[in-house]
Design an enzyme around this catalytic site. Structure first.
Site, PDB file in Angstrom:
ATOM      1  N   HIS A 366       0.832  -1.199   0.000  1.00 40.81           N
ATOM      2  CA  HIS A 366       0.000   0.000   0.000  1.00 40.81           C
ATOM      3  C   HIS A 366       0.871   1.255   0.000  1.00 40.81           C
ATOM      4  O   HIS A 366       0.686   2.156  -0.821  1.00 40.81           O
ATOM      5  CB  HIS A 366      -0.902  -0.031   1.236  1.00 40.81           C
ATOM      6  CG  HIS A 366      -1.704   1.209   1.456  1.00 40.81           C
ATOM      7  ND1 HIS A 366      -3.066   1.261   1.241  1.00 40.81           N
ATOM      8  CD2 HIS A 366      -1.360   2.455   1.880  1.00 40.81           C
ATOM      9  CE1 HIS A 366      -3.506   2.469   1.520  1.00 40.81           C
ATOM     10  NE2 HIS A 366      -2.488   3.212   1.918  1.00 40.81           N
ATOM     11  N   GLU A 367       1.830   1.308   0.922  1.00 41.58           N
ATOM     12  CA  GLU A 367       2.648   2.517   1.057  1.00 41.58           C
ATOM     13  C   GLU A 367       3.466   2.806  -0.189  1.00 41.58           C
ATOM     14  O   GLU A 367       3.502   3.934  -0.689  1.00 41.58           O
ATOM     15  CB  GLU A 367       3.567   2.400   2.276  1.00 41.58           C
ATOM     16  CG  GLU A 367       2.850   2.337   3.602  1.00 41.58           C
ATOM     17  CD  GLU A 367       1.865   3.473   3.799  1.00 41.58           C
ATOM     18  OE1 GLU A 367       2.067   4.571   3.225  1.00 41.58           O
ATOM     19  OE2 GLU A 367       0.873   3.263   4.509  1.00 41.58           O
ATOM     20  N   HIS A 370       1.630   4.346  -3.096  1.00 37.59           N
ATOM     21  CA  HIS A 370       1.435   5.798  -3.078  1.00 37.59           C
ATOM     22  C   HIS A 370       2.530   6.477  -3.899  1.00 37.59           C
ATOM     23  O   HIS A 370       2.283   7.474  -4.592  1.00 37.59           O
ATOM     24  CB  HIS A 370       1.463   6.338  -1.646  1.00 37.59           C
ATOM     25  CG  HIS A 370       0.166   6.212  -0.926  1.00 37.59           C
ATOM     26  ND1 HIS A 370      -0.998   6.752  -1.409  1.00 37.59           N
ATOM     27  CD2 HIS A 370      -0.152   5.636   0.267  1.00 37.59           C
ATOM     28  CE1 HIS A 370      -1.985   6.509  -0.557  1.00 37.59           C
ATOM     29  NE2 HIS A 370      -1.502   5.826   0.463  1.00 37.59           N
ATOM     30  N   TYR A 381      -4.538  14.458  -3.134  1.00 35.14           N
ATOM     31  CA  TYR A 381      -4.898  13.697  -1.946  1.00 35.14           C
ATOM     32  C   TYR A 381      -6.015  14.365  -1.151  1.00 35.14           C
ATOM     33  O   TYR A 381      -5.894  14.646   0.038  1.00 35.14           O
ATOM     34  CB  TYR A 381      -3.650  13.494  -1.084  1.00 35.14           C
ATOM     35  CG  TYR A 381      -3.741  12.319  -0.134  1.00 35.14           C
ATOM     36  CD1 TYR A 381      -3.863  11.018  -0.618  1.00 35.14           C
ATOM     37  CD2 TYR A 381      -3.711  12.512   1.235  1.00 35.14           C
ATOM     38  CE1 TYR A 381      -3.939   9.945   0.240  1.00 35.14           C
ATOM     39  CE2 TYR A 381      -3.793  11.441   2.112  1.00 35.14           C
ATOM     40  CZ  TYR A 381      -3.907  10.155   1.606  1.00 35.14           C
ATOM     41  OH  TYR A 381      -3.984   9.088   2.473  1.00 35.14           O
ATOM     42  N   GLU A 390      -6.088   6.610  -2.455  1.00 34.37           N
ATOM     43  CA  GLU A 390      -6.053   5.594  -1.401  1.00 34.37           C
ATOM     44  C   GLU A 390      -6.469   4.230  -1.940  1.00 34.37           C
ATOM     45  O   GLU A 390      -5.875   3.201  -1.600  1.00 34.37           O
ATOM     46  CB  GLU A 390      -6.973   5.997  -0.251  1.00 34.37           C
ATOM     47  CG  GLU A 390      -6.311   6.805   0.829  1.00 34.37           C
ATOM     48  CD  GLU A 390      -5.175   6.059   1.523  1.00 34.37           C
ATOM     49  OE1 GLU A 390      -5.377   4.901   1.945  1.00 34.37           O
ATOM     50  OE2 GLU A 390      -4.073   6.622   1.621  1.00 34.37           O
ATOM     51  N   ASP A 452     -13.433  11.479   4.517  1.00 36.62           N
ATOM     52  CA  ASP A 452     -11.998  11.268   4.585  1.00 36.62           C
ATOM     53  C   ASP A 452     -11.600  10.337   3.440  1.00 36.62           C
ATOM     54  O   ASP A 452     -12.343   9.412   3.084  1.00 36.62           O
ATOM     55  CB  ASP A 452     -11.635  10.633   5.943  1.00 36.62           C
ATOM     56  CG  ASP A 452     -10.149  10.392   6.098  1.00 36.62           C
ATOM     57  OD1 ASP A 452      -9.656   9.368   5.558  1.00 36.62           O
ATOM     58  OD2 ASP A 452      -9.475  11.212   6.746  1.00 36.62           O
ATOM     59  N   HIS A 454      -9.733   7.904   3.213  1.00 41.09           N
ATOM     60  CA  HIS A 454      -9.674   6.488   3.537  1.00 41.09           C
ATOM     61  C   HIS A 454     -11.054   5.842   3.510  1.00 41.09           C
ATOM     62  O   HIS A 454     -11.167   4.610   3.496  1.00 41.09           O
ATOM     63  CB  HIS A 454      -9.027   6.290   4.905  1.00 41.09           C
ATOM     64  CG  HIS A 454      -7.626   6.788   4.984  1.00 41.09           C
ATOM     65  ND1 HIS A 454      -7.325   8.096   5.299  1.00 41.09           N
ATOM     66  CD2 HIS A 454      -6.443   6.169   4.747  1.00 41.09           C
ATOM     67  CE1 HIS A 454      -6.009   8.255   5.276  1.00 41.09           C
ATOM     68  NE2 HIS A 454      -5.445   7.107   4.948  1.00 41.09           N
TER      69      HIS A 454
END
Length: 552
Positions: A366-367, A370, A381, A390, A452, A454
């Protein structure tokens, strides 16, 4: 800086169960005398197995062997100009000692002249293992060519291999015994960088009489280490051997390094190093120097690199062959993980009580994803584009988890199921029905961009699940799913492999920084058309999956 999840759902973990389990384990000790247990252990140990020497015992044995080196050299038939220098020692359970030596001739190092002397418990030599069977003898220790000529040749060799900013540290005289008849030679070490950005340490051996290149090798080595991770079991890690020390440094994947912030919140921290190339214990620890979290992070980076390379032909996050780096043990009790473009790095907190690091495989994927988004579509974002940003990381993080094929962390459509952020064993996010997390959107609405990022990501996560697996109830890798649709339709999936190709093509070719959900529908349809054709089943499935999440 893009964190893994929004902070307002943070919970506190209960530890009573763990304490009780510890007590239960303590009562499970088998009865019997200590002597009987010791005898059983001894009987199970092969006589030729090495014993663990304490630091003082090893030092004492090394000093003893060095003191006897001259006598040993005579006993094994070395010439008058040859001397032995102790390098290592291993002692077996039966008392046999194996002493590894380097050799010199006339005061010069003999490359390829190393040997091992095997000695019984009684001190009797039982054999010698030599790197070369040739006798070490040269007519003269005076070279016929200048050292500068050897340096020039070495620099040329390095540049022909693509080395950048190559610089020689001077040529030293040696005896080359690595192949053929031993000769007087020069060894030149060239520094700088290799063609992929890896530090260079090219050793070039030049005949001191003829100027002929005899040998070359790269001193920056890759090794295969063992990672005992918290989430993925025991895995293989590509590491780097520097001298006698291993580094958590993967030169085969763009030079990825794993650093320890040791509770700090800035800077790079210190590179993880180790003596035996076994990283971590497989269990959680609150220690700020714990290697287990580092092993998980390094494994995640390696699998993510391989996923992008194998699945899309992408050579690193920026597609330029350069690896990012990872930092673990960020702050204290930090329950998050994030990607930061400014350092081109991933950072992981240790979670609640510093014993729940956020370093699971899908989080790592995931990281780093980005970073891929940042270097492709650059989705802003915030708002709907932030939700797509996300979701892209969740989609590719899921792809990494399936790609790895790890039996301790099998592929699923759950996000962060291993890290237990909620404290009750539930995942952070669900792709088949995102609203199961209590905040994410299953379907698009005009207000979804106010959520948000997420939570607004749920729409795209749901789309990807439906496109991959279809709607309705099913079990995949032991996990039960039941994905609904906004319009009550039945969606038939095209498989995860094709869905990943479509999303990647859309991200890298058709999305921009301001793409919203309507634009994502257009982008993925364009991608499906380009990949499979505008009348294909894949194209129709993309349209159906978007309609099923109310994006028309």
């Amino acid at each position: 800086m893009t964190p893994l999840y929004t902070r307002h759902k943070r919970t506190t973990l209960a530890i009573a169960t763990a304490v009780a389990a510890g007590a239960l384990l303590a009562t499970g000790v088998t009865t019997g005398t200590a002597a009987a247990q010791a005898d059983a252990t001894a009987a199970a140990t092969p006589l030729a197995a090495p014993v663990q020497l304490s630091a003082s015992a090893r030092t004492s044995l090394l000093q003893e062997r060095q003191a006897e080196a001259a006598t040993t050299a005579q006993q094994i038939g070395l010439g008058a100009q040859e001397k032995l220098v102790v390098k290592d020692v291993v002692k077996d359970a039966d008392g046999t000692v194996h002493t590894r030596y380097e050799r010199t001739y006339g005061g010069l190092p003999v490359l390829g002249g190393d040997l091992v002397v095997h000695t019984s418990k009684a001190g009797k030599a039982e054999g010698v293992t030599k790197a070369t069977k040739a006798a070490i003898k040269v007519a003269s220790l005076t070279p016929k060519i200048a050292a500068g000529a050897a340096e020039k040749q070495a620099l040329g060799a390095a540049k022909s291999l693509g080395s950048d900013k190559a610089a020689a540290d001077g040529a030293r005289k040696v005896i080359w015994a690595g192949s053929g008849t031993p000769v007087l030679a020069y060894e030149t070490v060239v520094g700088g960088f290799q063609d992929d950005g890896t530090p260079n340490q090219l050793h070039v051996i030049t005949d001191a009489a003829t100027g002929k290149k005899l040998y070359e090798y790269q001193g920056v080595e890759n090794a295969t280490g063992t990672g005992k991770t918290l989430y993925s079991g025991t895995v293989s890690l590509t590491t780097n051997l520097s001298g006698s020390t291993y580094q958590l440094y993967d030169t085969t994947r763009g030079g990825h390094k794993t650093y320890n912030l040791a509770r700090g919140t800035s800077g790079t921290g210190s590179l993880f190093t180790d003596a035996d190339n076994v990283w971590g214990t497989g269990t959680a620890s609150s220690s700020s120097s714990d290697q287990t979290a580092a092993a998980d992070a390094a494994y995640g980076a390696q699998e993510t690199w391989d996923f992008y390379k194998s699945t899309f032909g992408r050579n690193g996050i920026k597609n330029n062959g350069v690896g990012a780096y990872s930092r673990v043990h960020y702050s204290s009790g930090y329950v998050n993980a994030f990607w930061d473009d400014s350092c081109f790095c991933m950072t992981y907190g240790d979670g609640s009580s510093n014993t729940h690091p956020l370093t699971s495989l899908d989080v790592a994927g995931h990281e780093m994803s980005h970073g891929v988004t940042s270097n492709t579509a650059g989705l802003n974002y915030s708002g709907e584009s932030g939700g797509l940003n996300e979701a892209t990381s969740d989609i590719f993080g899921t792809g990494v988890e399936f790609f790895a094929g790890n039996s301790s962390d099998v592929g699923d459509y759950l996000i962060g199921e291993k890290i237990n952020i909620n404290g009750n064993g539930t995942p952070l996010r669900y792709m088949d029905k995102p609203s199961k997390d209590g905040g994410s959107a299953d379907y698009w609405s005009s207000s979804v961009g106010n959520k948000d990022v997420h939570y607004s990501s749920g729409v795209a996560n749901h789309f990807f699940y439906l496109l991959s697996e279809g709607s309705g109830a099913k079990t995949i890798n032991g996990v039960s799913y039941n994905s609904p649709t906004y319009n009550g339709s039945t969606v038939t999936g095209i498989g995860r492999a094709k869905a990943l190709q479509i999303w990647y093509k859309a991200l890298t070719t058709y999305m921009t920084s301001t793409t919203k959900y309507a634009g994502a529908r257009t982008a993925t349809l364009n991608a499906a058309s380009a990949l499979y054709g505008s009348t294909s089943a894949e194209y129709k499935a993309v349209a159906a999956a978007w309609s099923a999440v109310n994006v028309n």
